[in-house]
Design a protein around this motif. Sequence first.
Motif, PDB file in Angstrom:
ATOM      1  N   GLY A  74       6.936   3.153  -4.178  1.00  0.00           N
ATOM      2  CA  GLY A  74       6.890   1.740  -4.590  1.00  0.00           C
ATOM      3  C   GLY A  74       8.252   1.257  -5.051  1.00  0.00           C
ATOM      4  O   GLY A  74       9.296   1.745  -4.610  1.00  0.00           O
ATOM      5  N   ASP A 132       3.688   9.035   0.305  1.00  0.00           N
ATOM      6  CA  ASP A 132       2.949   7.806  -0.029  1.00  0.00           C
ATOM      7  C   ASP A 132       1.740   7.711   0.891  1.00  0.00           C
ATOM      8  O   ASP A 132       1.784   8.150   2.036  1.00  0.00           O
ATOM      9  CB  ASP A 132       3.829   6.561   0.127  1.00  0.00           C
ATOM     10  CG  ASP A 132       3.271   5.376  -0.685  1.00  0.00           C
ATOM     11  OD1 ASP A 132       3.898   5.023  -1.703  1.00  0.00           O
ATOM     12  OD2 ASP A 132       2.214   4.832  -0.312  1.00  0.00           O
ATOM     13  N   SER A 149       0.595   4.987   2.099  1.00  0.00           N
ATOM     14  CA  SER A 149       0.825   3.930   3.092  1.00  0.00           C
ATOM     15  C   SER A 149       2.003   4.297   3.998  1.00  0.00           C
ATOM     16  O   SER A 149       2.886   5.031   3.582  1.00  0.00           O
ATOM     17  CB  SER A 149       1.171   2.609   2.404  1.00  0.00           C
ATOM     18  OG  SER A 149       0.229   2.331   1.432  1.00  0.00           O
ATOM     19  N   HIS A 158       6.542   0.270   2.841  1.00  0.00           N
ATOM     20  CA  HIS A 158       6.763  -0.164   1.458  1.00  0.00           C
ATOM     21  C   HIS A 158       6.757  -1.681   1.381  1.00  0.00           C
ATOM     22  O   HIS A 158       7.419  -2.357   2.170  1.00  0.00           O
ATOM     23  CB  HIS A 158       8.127   0.364   0.993  1.00  0.00           C
ATOM     24  CG  HIS A 158       8.675  -0.325  -0.220  1.00  0.00           C
ATOM     25  ND1 HIS A 158       8.305   0.030  -1.493  1.00  0.00           N
ATOM     26  CD2 HIS A 158       9.567  -1.336  -0.349  1.00  0.00           C
ATOM     27  CE1 HIS A 158       8.954  -0.744  -2.354  1.00  0.00           C
ATOM     28  NE2 HIS A 158       9.723  -1.578  -1.692  1.00  0.00           N
ATOM     29  N   LYS A 170       5.870  -4.832  -4.797  1.00  0.00           N
ATOM     30  CA  LYS A 170       4.649  -5.357  -5.422  1.00  0.00           C
ATOM     31  C   LYS A 170       4.795  -6.733  -6.088  1.00  0.00           C
ATOM     32  O   LYS A 170       3.853  -7.537  -6.022  1.00  0.00           O
ATOM     33  CB  LYS A 170       4.146  -4.323  -6.437  1.00  0.00           C
ATOM     34  CG  LYS A 170       2.659  -4.201  -6.503  1.00  0.00           C
ATOM     35  CD  LYS A 170       2.265  -3.069  -7.419  1.00  0.00           C
ATOM     36  CE  LYS A 170       0.821  -3.181  -7.788  1.00  0.00           C
ATOM     37  NZ  LYS A 170       0.416  -2.153  -8.752  1.00  0.00           N
ATOM     38  N   LEU A 185       3.371  -9.596  -4.107  1.00  0.00           N
ATOM     39  CA  LEU A 185       2.002  -9.548  -3.554  1.00  0.00           C
ATOM     40  C   LEU A 185       1.289 -10.899  -3.613  1.00  0.00           C
ATOM     41  O   LEU A 185       0.495 -11.231  -2.728  1.00  0.00           O
ATOM     42  CB  LEU A 185       1.156  -8.512  -4.305  1.00  0.00           C
ATOM     43  CG  LEU A 185       1.264  -7.070  -3.832  1.00  0.00           C
ATOM     44  CD1 LEU A 185       0.336  -6.182  -4.631  1.00  0.00           C
ATOM     45  CD2 LEU A 185       0.961  -6.952  -2.338  1.00  0.00           C
ATOM     46  N   GLN A 202       7.544  -5.739   5.284  1.00  0.00           N
ATOM     47  CA  GLN A 202       7.356  -4.344   4.924  1.00  0.00           C
ATOM     48  C   GLN A 202       8.491  -3.459   5.453  1.00  0.00           C
ATOM     49  O   GLN A 202       8.983  -3.675   6.552  1.00  0.00           O
ATOM     50  CB  GLN A 202       6.030  -3.878   5.513  1.00  0.00           C
ATOM     51  CG  GLN A 202       5.355  -2.818   4.693  1.00  0.00           C
ATOM     52  CD  GLN A 202       3.857  -2.804   4.927  1.00  0.00           C
ATOM     53  OE1 GLN A 202       3.083  -2.936   4.009  1.00  0.00           O
ATOM     54  NE2 GLN A 202       3.438  -2.662   6.152  1.00  0.00           N
ATOM     55  N   GLU A 214      -2.440  10.851   0.987  1.00  0.00           N
ATOM     56  CA  GLU A 214      -2.968  10.514  -0.344  1.00  0.00           C
ATOM     57  C   GLU A 214      -2.940  11.793  -1.182  1.00  0.00           C
ATOM     58  O   GLU A 214      -3.541  12.796  -0.786  1.00  0.00           O
ATOM     59  CB  GLU A 214      -4.407  10.016  -0.158  1.00  0.00           C
ATOM     60  CG  GLU A 214      -5.239   9.926  -1.402  1.00  0.00           C
ATOM     61  CD  GLU A 214      -5.181   8.524  -2.008  1.00  0.00           C
ATOM     62  OE1 GLU A 214      -4.967   7.570  -1.245  1.00  0.00           O
ATOM     63  OE2 GLU A 214      -5.352   8.426  -3.239  1.00  0.00           O
ATOM     64  N   ASP A 256      -3.828  -5.179  -5.979  1.00  0.00           N
ATOM     65  CA  ASP A 256      -3.093  -3.936  -6.238  1.00  0.00           C
ATOM     66  C   ASP A 256      -2.218  -3.512  -5.070  1.00  0.00           C
ATOM     67  O   ASP A 256      -1.300  -2.702  -5.241  1.00  0.00           O
ATOM     68  CB  ASP A 256      -4.077  -2.784  -6.543  1.00  0.00           C
ATOM     69  CG  ASP A 256      -4.608  -2.862  -7.963  1.00  0.00           C
ATOM     70  OD1 ASP A 256      -3.976  -3.576  -8.775  1.00  0.00           O
ATOM     71  OD2 ASP A 256      -5.630  -2.230  -8.263  1.00  0.00           O
ATOM     72  N   ASN A 257      -2.540  -3.974  -3.867  1.00  0.00           N
ATOM     73  CA  ASN A 257      -1.752  -3.547  -2.702  1.00  0.00           C
ATOM     74  C   ASN A 257      -1.850  -4.609  -1.604  1.00  0.00           C
ATOM     75  O   ASN A 257      -2.591  -5.590  -1.734  1.00  0.00           O
ATOM     76  CB  ASN A 257      -2.239  -2.176  -2.185  1.00  0.00           C
ATOM     77  CG  ASN A 257      -3.736  -2.170  -1.952  1.00  0.00           C
ATOM     78  OD1 ASN A 257      -4.264  -3.053  -1.278  1.00  0.00           O
ATOM     79  ND2 ASN A 257      -4.429  -1.200  -2.516  1.00  0.00           N
ATOM     80  N   VAL A 258      -1.104  -4.375  -0.518  1.00  0.00           N
ATOM     81  CA  VAL A 258      -1.034  -5.354   0.566  1.00  0.00           C
ATOM     82  C   VAL A 258      -2.413  -5.615   1.167  1.00  0.00           C
ATOM     83  O   VAL A 258      -2.773  -6.767   1.448  1.00  0.00           O
ATOM     84  CB  VAL A 258      -0.056  -4.855   1.660  1.00  0.00           C
ATOM     85  CG1 VAL A 258      -0.166  -5.698   2.910  1.00  0.00           C
ATOM     86  CG2 VAL A 258       1.370  -4.900   1.139  1.00  0.00           C
ATOM     87  N   GLU A 306      -5.346  -5.531  -0.215  1.00  0.00           N
ATOM     88  CA  GLU A 306      -6.154  -6.406  -1.078  1.00  0.00           C
ATOM     89  C   GLU A 306      -5.626  -7.839  -1.059  1.00  0.00           C
ATOM     90  O   GLU A 306      -6.398  -8.797  -1.088  1.00  0.00           O
ATOM     91  CB  GLU A 306      -6.157  -5.857  -2.511  1.00  0.00           C
ATOM     92  CG  GLU A 306      -6.915  -4.540  -2.619  1.00  0.00           C
ATOM     93  CD  GLU A 306      -6.895  -3.941  -4.010  1.00  0.00           C
ATOM     94  OE1 GLU A 306      -7.480  -2.863  -4.185  1.00  0.00           O
ATOM     95  OE2 GLU A 306      -6.289  -4.551  -4.925  1.00  0.00           O
TER      96      GLU A 306
END
Length: 433
Positions: A10, A36, A38, A41, A44, A47, A61, A79, A137-139, A141
Amino acid sequence: MDTIVIVGGGAGGLELATRLGDTLGRSKRARVLLVDRSPGHFWKPLLHTVASGKCDPQVTQIEFSAQAAEHAFEFVQGEVLSIDRARRSVELAPRCVDGLELQPRRRLPYDKLVLALGSVTNFFNVPGAAEHALTLDNVGEAEAFRKRFVAACIRAGEHKANGNLALGRVGVVIVGGGATGVELAAELSHAARSLAEYKVHALDPLRDVQISVIERGQYLLPHLHPQLSERAARHLRSLGIAVLTGTAVASVAPGAVLDATGQAHPADLMLWAAGVEAPALCASLGLAVNRLRQIVVDATLQAGGDANVYAFGDCASFTCPQKGTAAPPRAQVAHQQAMFLADLLARRDTPRKPDFRYRDYGSLVSLGPLAAVGVLTGALSGKSVHVGGAAARLLYRLMYQKHLLALHGMARTAAHSLVDWLRGKLVPPVKLH
Ligand SMILES: Cc1cc2nc3c(=O)[nH]c(=O)nc-3n(C[C@H](O)[C@H](O)[C@H](O)COP(=O)(O)OP(=O)(O)OC[C@H]3O[C@@H](n4cnc5c(N)ncnc54)[C@H](O)[C@@H]3O)c2cc1C
């Protein structure tokens, strides 16, 4: 050759991997691995612009593999499920695409481990919040929120065109009047207008799209001076946004947020932005954590006495010895800690390690494309000045440029900015579908 594994690419983790790759990786003094979940990157703090459709994450990204190839580190997509500190290894979940297993469950050995896992939304156990509210929280979402917002506007526009005025409106309730809630509210109001201009929906953006920000405290942006909070609130109200301060949310039900007085705030979309906590993984490592699950680190950002593990950014709790207060979960902190660790790990044989010192240079909050509000603190004088309006918005933009500078250097950052500027001239101000 030591292996340094950084978990989390991140705001802080990718800067650290880039710097360590350039120093230790290129000269083959260490193997630097970035892990990561994902493949790419996304910074954040931007977002909310993905959620409003202003920013296309596919374009913005940064591919981890490309950054790794250019900066002499390795990227492993996966993960992290658990960490065995006794055996010094990180366990990765099987990597699957469309139900097909690409890579099995695996273990990565490390000599030094750096945790930069970021944070997740904190629902504070409010009933129904986790089930019914969306998060940022992330892309993925942020994109999900954007799609639902556009769909809700189109649907309501159809109702309005058919004379069904009761259903011809969209209610968006944002819980939390911190930077995330305020920035998203302002961007959404502009997005609703742009979508109307392009006839994506048939609503009057000012009257039919009702955005509310609900904040428990007396002021929005509690980390700023009340004068700045008032200024931000005035700006939001001038955009037609309802600002409800001193309003505690008691529960969230399908289609409505209920406050502590029992009043219901109906909503087609609810976004929970009331606070963050560290991911659950942090509490499973046998390291000391605080009540937000953040890993408690010492002055060298080392975690709980384990000489081989460091933690920083949102997932770590660092208390400034001078002030006795915890460094806030902000990109500015993650950046300073990444630079500190890059130096510390590159000089790892030095017996006396320096201490990390957090310098607060201030805080800026965007109020849409044309304004921002915040405070700037002088590096030498320590004096703070309040800033606002278009000048503050320009400074706000520079925060991202600074992050790009740490990742790409001057020439490439300039090229990125030019391409961004050109794109802004060629494409609509928001994604239209
Ligand atoms: C909408 C919004 C606006 C914000 N605005 C500002 C602002 O204006 N100014 C400011 O200073 N800060 C702002 N922040 C806060 C800022 O984004 C964070 O403080 C910063 O991103 C923290 O950096 P980090 O490196 O600790 O974590 P992150 O940037 O969150 O990165 C964590 C990384 O770890 C990865 N990861 C997590 N768990 C695992 C796992 N188990 N396995 C593999 N990978 C994993 C994630 O995929 C992610 O890439 C904002 C945040 C949001 C959401």
